[in-house]
Design an enzyme around this catalytic site. Sequence first.
Site, PDB file in Angstrom:
ATOM      1  N   ASP A 167      10.981  -3.443  -1.262  1.00 49.29           N
ATOM      2  CA  ASP A 167      11.519  -3.244   0.102  1.00 49.29           C
ATOM      3  C   ASP A 167      12.324  -4.167   0.581  1.00 49.29           C
ATOM      4  O   ASP A 167      11.734  -5.185   1.186  1.00 49.29           O
ATOM      5  CB  ASP A 167      10.434  -2.906   0.959  1.00 49.29           C
ATOM      6  CG  ASP A 167      10.873  -2.509   2.519  1.00 49.29           C
ATOM      7  OD1 ASP A 167      12.368  -2.418   2.672  1.00 49.29           O
ATOM      8  OD2 ASP A 167      10.062  -2.232   3.451  1.00 49.29           O
ATOM      9  N   ASP A 224       3.562  -0.161  -3.061  1.00 49.35           N
ATOM     10  CA  ASP A 224       4.165   0.395  -1.711  1.00 49.35           C
ATOM     11  C   ASP A 224       4.826  -0.775  -0.907  1.00 49.35           C
ATOM     12  O   ASP A 224       3.941  -1.697  -0.674  1.00 49.35           O
ATOM     13  CB  ASP A 224       3.192   0.960  -0.858  1.00 49.35           C
ATOM     14  CG  ASP A 224       3.991   1.803   0.118  1.00 49.35           C
ATOM     15  OD1 ASP A 224       4.979   2.291   0.148  1.00 49.35           O
ATOM     16  OD2 ASP A 224       2.956   2.178   1.160  1.00 49.35           O
TER      17      ASP A 224
HETATM   18  P1  13P Z   1       1.798   7.212   6.989  1.00 45.80           P
HETATM   19  O1  13P Z   1       0.727   5.996   7.182  1.00 45.80           O
HETATM   20  O2  13P Z   1       2.409   7.322   8.530  1.00 45.80           O
HETATM   21  O3  13P Z   1       1.394   8.255   6.411  1.00 45.80           O
HETATM   22  O4  13P Z   1       2.940   6.506   6.278  1.00 45.80           O
HETATM   23  C1  13P Z   1       2.785   6.256   4.943  1.00 45.80           C
HETATM   24  C2  13P Z   1       3.654   5.505   4.021  1.00 45.80           C
HETATM   25  O5  13P Z   1       5.038   5.697   4.472  1.00 45.80           O
HETATM   26  C3  13P Z   1       3.537   4.410   3.155  1.00 45.80           C
HETATM   27  O6  13P Z   1       4.784   3.902   2.572  1.00 45.80           O
END
Ligand code: 13P
Length: 287
Positions: free
Chosen positions: A105, A84
Amino acid sequence: MLVSAEEMLTKAKAGKYAVGQFNINNLEWTKAILLTAQELKSPVILGVSEGAGKYMCGYKTVVGMVNGMLEELKITVPVALHLDHGSYDGAKACIEAGFSSIMFDGSHYPIEENVAKTKELVAICKEKGMSIEAEVGSIGGEEDGVVGAGECADPDECKMIADLGVTMLAAGIGNIHGKYPANWPGLSFETLDAVQQKTGVMPLVLHGGTGIPADMIQKAISLGVSKINVNTECQLAFQEATRKYILDGKDLEGKGFDPRKLLAPGAEAIKATVKEKMELFGSVGKA
Ligand code: 13P
């Protein structure tokens, strides 16, 4: 076996539902999410931020833990292990470690640099059969107590990145990580609509899934969102249940101090949150 997120997201886009990405932090988190996905016959994406990867002793540890669980828990639904908000180096490290999907990203770079770096990583991922997510227009959020508004992506820049052959695209549409402030104006469906018109069948990703009202989630899905990221909401559910366990004095009763007992209510709360999201996103029964 871990799979790329490509097939599950292509199906989601065509079927007008979304697959949840739930971020993991430890063994309990991972187990709760996998068991819920299996129970609901839903595809799922496990998200790992670079910070969470470090916390869990590195990407190889994460890959080992997740692969072990898939086998031992007899998980048969499609599961992707996804980096992520990866940096360029983080993305390369996860490709090496055995992730099945990455996000690069590059939204904070000038668009030319975002394009160049994304292009290079797309080529590597294609060769390895991995999925890759790119981002245009940064997602807002809280940093040092200052809440930044979510940026709205430029649809032409989205098309430039989509045309590089990424699997899925995160476009900023006023979404924010963490809790939304009381004066949040909501998602920009105008931007989302424009991005979808430019990018066609490309599965779009909605970050900051925590706290977005159900009607906005459904509208976003109808406009091409096929992957929704949720992190903070599971953390809050875990925290609330754990807090209650302690405040109720349960840790002082019998063997209530046993970590397997102490962490159980939090894990159950994560399961309930994941179930609620999978039902809202429409991914139940789609595995
Ligand atoms: P939240 O923590 O607001 O649910 O966002 C999660 C996210 O977008 C991880 O990339």
